[in-house]
Design an enzyme around this catalytic site. Sequence first.
Site, PDB file in Angstrom:
ATOM      1  NE  ARG A   1      10.447  31.388  17.243  1.00 32.90           N
ATOM      2  CZ  ARG A   1      10.167  32.345  16.471  1.00 32.90           C
ATOM      3  NH1 ARG A   1       9.697  32.052  15.103  1.00 32.90           N
ATOM      4  NH2 ARG A   1      10.436  33.735  16.858  1.00 32.90           N
TER       5      ARG A   1
ATOM      6  NE  ARG B   1      25.197  28.575  20.342  1.00 31.71           N
ATOM      7  CZ  ARG B   1      25.401  28.174  18.936  1.00 31.71           C
ATOM      8  NH1 ARG B   1      23.768  28.346  18.287  1.00 31.71           N
ATOM      9  NH2 ARG B   1      26.139  28.426  18.333  1.00 31.71           N
TER      10      ARG B   1
ATOM     11  CG  ASP C   1      19.032  28.956  17.814  1.00 28.45           C
ATOM     12  OD1 ASP C   1      17.716  29.111  17.393  1.00 28.45           O
ATOM     13  OD2 ASP C   1      19.704  29.637  18.473  1.00 28.45           O
TER      14      ASP C   1
ATOM     15  CE1 TYR D   1      17.148  27.999  25.773  1.00 32.06           C
ATOM     16  CE2 TYR D   1      16.501  30.252  26.752  1.00 32.06           C
ATOM     17  CZ  TYR D   1      16.455  29.325  25.860  1.00 32.06           C
ATOM     18  OH  TYR D   1      15.860  29.486  24.520  1.00 32.06           O
TER      19      TYR D   1
END
Length: 260
Positions: free
Chosen positions: A49, A196, A51, A109
Amino acid sequence: MRVALGVSYRGGGYNGWQSQPNGRTVQDALEKGLSAFAAQPIRTICAGRTDTGVHGLNQVIHFDTDVEREPFSWVRGSNRYLPPDIAIQWCRFPGDAFHARNSARGRRYAYLLLESAVRPAIESGQCGWIFRPLDQSALEAAAARLIGEHDFSSFRSSECQAASPVKTLREITVQRRGAYWRFEFEASAFLHHMVRNLMGCLLAVGSGTRTPDWVSDVLAARDRKVAAPTFSPDGLYFLGPTYDAELDIPREVSALNWLP
């Protein structure tokens, strides 16, 4: 029949991946399009999932259906019912044992960052931004301290629902192309906001406000309060999960070549 699809999307216009009552999520838009194509309700499970504001290049999803279509039909037919910022890239029939999330061996990522005295315009929403010059050797020294199996509580959102903060961070690469930086992360799995939060700490080191050893201290503290603020979602891209080779799940899609 279990169907697996690879999905690319631009996350700026959506409230993340997971379905919400307001219907403004990637999952809501995708399931609406798939259901229209299949002429029956389709409910999906994803590999990871994302954001609000985070982009997906090769998000993998699966669902079960009794509708029989050729792979190219699932791709082209469903894309007719999807908004322009979401597109199915490929289709596979991996068998009933396949699970988009539980079968994944790892996830990747990338974070795309602009180093410039002025904010982005053309690439607004597609990359992060820092106005301070960055030191690549300092960035790489900080990144090296994060590799391995660790308790990543210092990089975990208070809203994280993961059962354990212990993850194995396998690789971080740092590359520069002109004014743009590309950070790539590969791990067994990631915590909520983990990339992040890692970016916030790496940039604190790269810009000279912290030393590489500080990252080790943050990791050892297991306390979110001691880490840098969570960095912007704009430049974060979910490159996709990795699976055992025999499942024949594509790891590469054309969108990967779009990033610097």
